[in-house]
Motif scaffolding. Structure first.
Motif, PDB file in Angstrom:
ATOM      1  N   GLY A 155       0.787  -1.238   0.000  1.00  0.00           N
ATOM      2  CA  GLY A 155       0.000   0.000   0.000  1.00  0.00           C
ATOM      3  C   GLY A 155       0.813   1.277   0.000  1.00  0.00           C
ATOM      4  N   SER A 156       2.168   1.197   0.018  1.00  0.00           N
ATOM      5  CA  SER A 156       2.953   2.441   0.012  1.00  0.00           C
ATOM      6  C   SER A 156       2.898   3.085  -1.373  1.00  0.00           C
ATOM      7  N   GLU A 157       3.080   4.430  -1.376  1.00  0.00           N
ATOM      8  CA  GLU A 157       2.997   5.154  -2.650  1.00  0.00           C
ATOM      9  C   GLU A 157       4.381   5.275  -3.294  1.00  0.00           C
ATOM     10  N   ILE A 158       4.405   5.141  -4.614  1.00  0.00           N
ATOM     11  CA  ILE A 158       5.656   5.303  -5.374  1.00  0.00           C
ATOM     12  C   ILE A 158       5.547   6.603  -6.156  1.00  0.00           C
ATOM     13  N   LYS A 159       6.555   7.469  -5.993  1.00  0.00           N
ATOM     14  CA  LYS A 159       6.546   8.742  -6.732  1.00  0.00           C
ATOM     15  C   LYS A 159       7.758   8.820  -7.658  1.00  0.00           C
ATOM     16  N   GLY A 160       7.660   9.711  -8.622  1.00  0.00           N
ATOM     17  CA  GLY A 160       8.810   9.992  -9.493  1.00  0.00           C
ATOM     18  C   GLY A 160       8.913   9.095 -10.719  1.00  0.00           C
ATOM     19  N   LEU A 161       7.899   8.273 -10.937  1.00  0.00           N
ATOM     20  CA  LEU A 161       8.003   7.312 -12.049  1.00  0.00           C
ATOM     21  C   LEU A 161       8.049   8.000 -13.407  1.00  0.00           C
ATOM     22  N   GLU A 162       7.318   9.115 -13.514  1.00  0.00           N
ATOM     23  CA  GLU A 162       7.272   9.776 -14.822  1.00  0.00           C
ATOM     24  C   GLU A 162       8.646  10.331 -15.205  1.00  0.00           C
ATOM     25  N   THR A 163       9.290  11.002 -14.256  1.00  0.00           N
ATOM     26  CA  THR A 163      10.627  11.551 -14.520  1.00  0.00           C
ATOM     27  C   THR A 163      11.612  10.416 -14.784  1.00  0.00           C
ATOM     28  N   ALA A 164      11.525   9.376 -13.961  1.00  0.00           N
ATOM     29  CA  ALA A 164      12.477   8.265 -14.101  1.00  0.00           C
ATOM     30  C   ALA A 164      12.329   7.587 -15.458  1.00  0.00           C
ATOM     31  N   GLY A 165      11.093   7.458 -15.935  1.00  0.00           N
ATOM     32  CA  GLY A 165      10.849   6.732 -17.185  1.00  0.00           C
ATOM     33  C   GLY A 165      10.892   7.619 -18.415  1.00  0.00           C
ATOM     34  N   ALA A 166      11.246   8.906 -18.242  1.00  0.00           N
ATOM     35  CA  ALA A 166      11.196   9.845 -19.375  1.00  0.00           C
ATOM     36  C   ALA A 166      12.229   9.571 -20.482  1.00  0.00           C
ATOM     37  N   PRO A 167      13.484   9.222 -20.150  1.00  0.00           N
ATOM     38  CA  PRO A 167      14.453   9.030 -21.241  1.00  0.00           C
ATOM     39  C   PRO A 167      13.979   7.948 -22.220  1.00  0.00           C
ATOM     40  N   GLU A 168      14.315   8.174 -23.483  1.00  0.00           N
ATOM     41  CA  GLU A 168      13.835   7.283 -24.550  1.00  0.00           C
ATOM     42  C   GLU A 168      14.286   5.835 -24.352  1.00  0.00           C
ATOM     43  N   ASP A 169      15.491   5.661 -23.779  1.00  0.00           N
ATOM     44  CA  ASP A 169      16.007   4.299 -23.636  1.00  0.00           C
ATOM     45  C   ASP A 169      15.773   3.703 -22.248  1.00  0.00           C
ATOM     46  N   VAL A 170      14.791   4.249 -21.541  1.00  0.00           N
ATOM     47  CA  VAL A 170      14.404   3.673 -20.244  1.00  0.00           C
ATOM     48  C   VAL A 170      12.925   3.302 -20.313  1.00  0.00           C
ATOM     49  N   ILE A 171      12.594   2.100 -19.869  1.00  0.00           N
ATOM     50  CA  ILE A 171      11.188   1.689 -19.769  1.00  0.00           C
ATOM     51  C   ILE A 171      10.999   1.121 -18.372  1.00  0.00           C
ATOM     52  N   ILE A 172       9.919   1.512 -17.738  1.00  0.00           N
ATOM     53  CA  ILE A 172       9.640   0.941 -16.416  1.00  0.00           C
ATOM     54  C   ILE A 172       8.484  -0.038 -16.560  1.00  0.00           C
ATOM     55  N   PHE A 173       8.800  -1.315 -16.395  1.00  0.00           N
ATOM     56  CA  PHE A 173       7.752  -2.332 -16.395  1.00  0.00           C
ATOM     57  C   PHE A 173       7.304  -2.534 -14.951  1.00  0.00           C
ATOM     58  N   HIS A 174       5.997  -2.504 -14.753  1.00  0.00           N
ATOM     59  CA  HIS A 174       5.470  -2.695 -13.403  1.00  0.00           C
ATOM     60  C   HIS A 174       5.250  -4.174 -13.124  1.00  0.00           C
ATOM     61  N   ALA A 175       5.252  -4.526 -11.834  1.00  0.00           N
ATOM     62  CA  ALA A 175       4.860  -5.886 -11.412  1.00  0.00           C
ATOM     63  C   ALA A 175       3.758  -5.697 -10.361  1.00  0.00           C
ATOM     64  N   GLY A 176       4.102  -5.731  -9.070  1.00  0.00           N
ATOM     65  CA  GLY A 176       3.063  -5.582  -8.042  1.00  0.00           C
ATOM     66  C   GLY A 176       2.703  -4.134  -7.781  1.00  0.00           C
ATOM     67  N   THR A 177       1.968  -3.526  -8.712  1.00  0.00           N
ATOM     68  CA  THR A 177       1.482  -2.153  -8.487  1.00  0.00           C
ATOM     69  C   THR A 177       0.002  -2.073  -8.839  1.00  0.00           C
ATOM     70  N   LYS A 178      -0.640  -1.054  -8.297  1.00  0.00           N
ATOM     71  CA  LYS A 178      -1.969  -0.698  -8.795  1.00  0.00           C
ATOM     72  C   LYS A 178      -2.112   0.808  -8.787  1.00  0.00           C
ATOM     73  N   LYS A 179      -2.961   1.300  -9.656  1.00  0.00           N
ATOM     74  CA  LYS A 179      -3.258   2.741  -9.712  1.00  0.00           C
ATOM     75  C   LYS A 179      -4.480   2.983  -8.852  1.00  0.00           C
ATOM     76  N   GLU A 180      -4.403   4.045  -8.048  1.00  0.00           N
ATOM     77  CA  GLU A 180      -5.577   4.390  -7.236  1.00  0.00           C
ATOM     78  C   GLU A 180      -5.622   5.904  -7.102  1.00  0.00           C
ATOM     79  N   GLY A 181      -6.670   6.502  -7.637  1.00  0.00           N
ATOM     80  CA  GLY A 181      -6.837   7.963  -7.551  1.00  0.00           C
ATOM     81  C   GLY A 181      -5.618   8.711  -8.069  1.00  0.00           C
ATOM     82  N   GLY A 182      -5.067   8.250  -9.186  1.00  0.00           N
ATOM     83  CA  GLY A 182      -3.921   8.948  -9.789  1.00  0.00           C
ATOM     84  C   GLY A 182      -2.584   8.598  -9.143  1.00  0.00           C
ATOM     85  N   LYS A 183      -2.619   7.808  -8.068  1.00  0.00           N
ATOM     86  CA  LYS A 183      -1.353   7.412  -7.411  1.00  0.00           C
ATOM     87  C   LYS A 183      -0.966   5.997  -7.841  1.00  0.00           C
ATOM     88  N   THR A 184       0.348   5.713  -7.776  1.00  0.00           N
ATOM     89  CA  THR A 184       0.802   4.336  -8.004  1.00  0.00           C
ATOM     90  C   THR A 184       1.146   3.746  -6.648  1.00  0.00           C
TER      91      THR A 184
END
Ligand code: AMP
Ligand code: GLY
Length: 423
Positions: A344-373
């Motif tokens: 249930g903890s929130e993860i922040k910063g994913l958009e900035t982290a995944g911004a470079p063209e050669d970086v992809i963030i694949f999720h595993a145990g996550t869910k979206k809730e009210g705009g939060k990951t």
């Protein structure tokens, strides 16, 4: 064509990402998926253990191919039930998935087809298993025969540990998976993950990869599902690939055909590269997780025709092209994994982290809730980067991780060390 993908891990996020790029795709349905897959397809919380429900869903949504990610639905016979209703699926039948579902089954094939593997015995009671330990003493490996969520392997360094593991197993520590045991020789060498697509007849090797099974840096700590991977694996030379195909994969494909249960799907061989050549540690009836994340990142060809050819039995002549670059993926897991962890903890910063063209963030145990990951699993994210060398790919992955704000998670800091040492 419409495709239904089953699963919710990083492996399935990578498959969904790759499938979604196919010009052949109509709609991608994902059951159930995770918080990272929202934009890749239509997620559904279909109960995949209810095979009739999966069949009805496939019929209603005009599904041409069901891609089954994890082993449990395969071992439960989902492919067979879909086939009985004329629905094509990527994934072996229940009988063929025994290559993962029963370690003893696989060991007997190795014995009968002369496939290099650790010397072993199969046991259905503690007394005979213990007698084997008297003859072949520790270090030795004790394995529950069936699926035990990655926990059924005990590396016993002493006879006392081996005997205790035998008691644990027959006392029900691994549930039904432990009703039988395999005891085998402890192999030494470097491990590699080797994948082929096979339609039961033809076997097509995929790019090479290596995983990091231990939880902590320097390959210390408990075994996990995998804390990071890279592709290619420099240790898997062309000569070793050829030897593995000839001595391990091709005889296995033949064995399954001879038994009247041809193996169709992706066959994942866990190899030990010993001084006497590659030996089979185990088979899995599915893609590796996190190896799939780096394979999909490097695959240049459309994956959909290959998946369909496997299911249809028309793999002969199919070729896959791979990007030359190295791909690396670093798993971020919840603090405590592979033991108990908080959800249930929130993860922040994913958009900035995944911004470079050669970086992809694949999720595993996550869910979206009210705009939060939110983190809801043990292994939570796979930070994946490509580069002209493993060192460069590694720097990009860790640079992305430095932008992720998630104090409740951790990762290994040394993913790729073997390949870097070899470069
Ligand atoms: P498995 O679930 O069979 O893949 O086993 C998990 C891990 O245990 C493997 O990735 C190896 O690191 C280790 N292992 C399993 N069997 C052996 C063996 N016979 N010798 C050495 N290590 C093994
Ligand atoms: N990465 C190891 C596995 O998928 O079993």
């Amino acid at each position: 064509m419409n495709i239904l993908l089953i699963g919710s891990g990083g492996r399935e996020h990578a498959l969904a990402w790759k499938i979604s790029k196919s010009p052949l795709l109509g709609t991608l349905y994902i059951a159930p998926g995770n918080g990272g897959m929202v934009s890749l397809g239509t997620q559904t919380d279909l109960d995949v253990s209810d095979h009739q429900a999966v069949i009805s869903f496939a019929q209603k949504n005009d599904i041409e191919l069901v891609v089954i990610g994890p082993e449990a639905p395969l071992v439960a016979g989902l492919s067979d039930d879909l086939a009985a209703d004329g629905i094509l699926s990527f994934g072996p039948s229940k009988a063929a998935a025994q290559l993962e579902g029963s370690k003893g089954f696989t060991k007997d094939i190795c014995r009968d087809y002369n496939i290099p593997t650790a010397a072993y015995g199969r046991f259905d009671n503690a007394a005979s298993a213990k007698a084997y330990i008297q003859d072949h003493s520790a270090p030795i490996v004790i394995k529950a025969d069936g699926l035990a969520a990655g926990k059924g392997v005990i590396m016993a360094e002493t006879n006392e540990q081996a005997l205790a593991a035998i008691d644990d197993c027959f006392d029900g520590s691994f549930g039904e998976a432990g009703a039988e045991l395999v005891i085998e020789e402890w192999l030494h060498g470097e491990e590699a993950s080797f994948f082929v697509l096979t339609d039961g007849e033809t076997a097509l090797p995929l790019a090479t990869a290596q995983d990091h099974k231990r939880a902590y840096d320097g390959d210390e700590g408990p075994n996990t599902g995998g804390m990071g991977a890279y592709s290619p694996a420099p240790v898997m030379t062309e000569a070793l690939i050829k030897q593995t195909m000839q001595e391990i994969i091709e005889p296995t494909v033949k064995a399954m055909k001879d038994k009247g249960t041809p193996y169709k799907g992706v066959l994942y061989a866990g190899l030990m590269l010993t001084k006497d050549g590659p030996k089979l540690i185990e088979y899995n009836a599915r893609f590796g997780d996190p190896e799939c994340q780096v394979l999909m990142t490097r695959l240049a060809s459309d994956i959909v025709p290959a998946l369909k050819a496997v299911a249809n039995g028309t793999l002969e002549g199919v070729k896959l092209n791979w990007h030359d670059e190295t791909a690396i993926t670093v798993v971020m897991a919840a603090n405590g994994y592979p033991g108990a962890y908080e959800k249930g903890s929130e993860i922040k910063g994913l958009e900035t982290a995944g911004a470079p063209e050669d970086v992809i963030i694949f999720h595993a145990g996550t869910k979206k809730e009210g705009g939060k990951t939110l983190a809801i699993g043990g292994r939570v994210l796979n930070i994946t980067a490509t580069g002209s060398s493993v060192k460069i790919a590694q720097e990009k992955a860790y640079n992305a991780i430095s932008k992720i704000d998630w104090p409740e998670g951790f990762c290994r800091k040394d993913i790729g060390w073997r390949a870097i040492k070899q470069a």
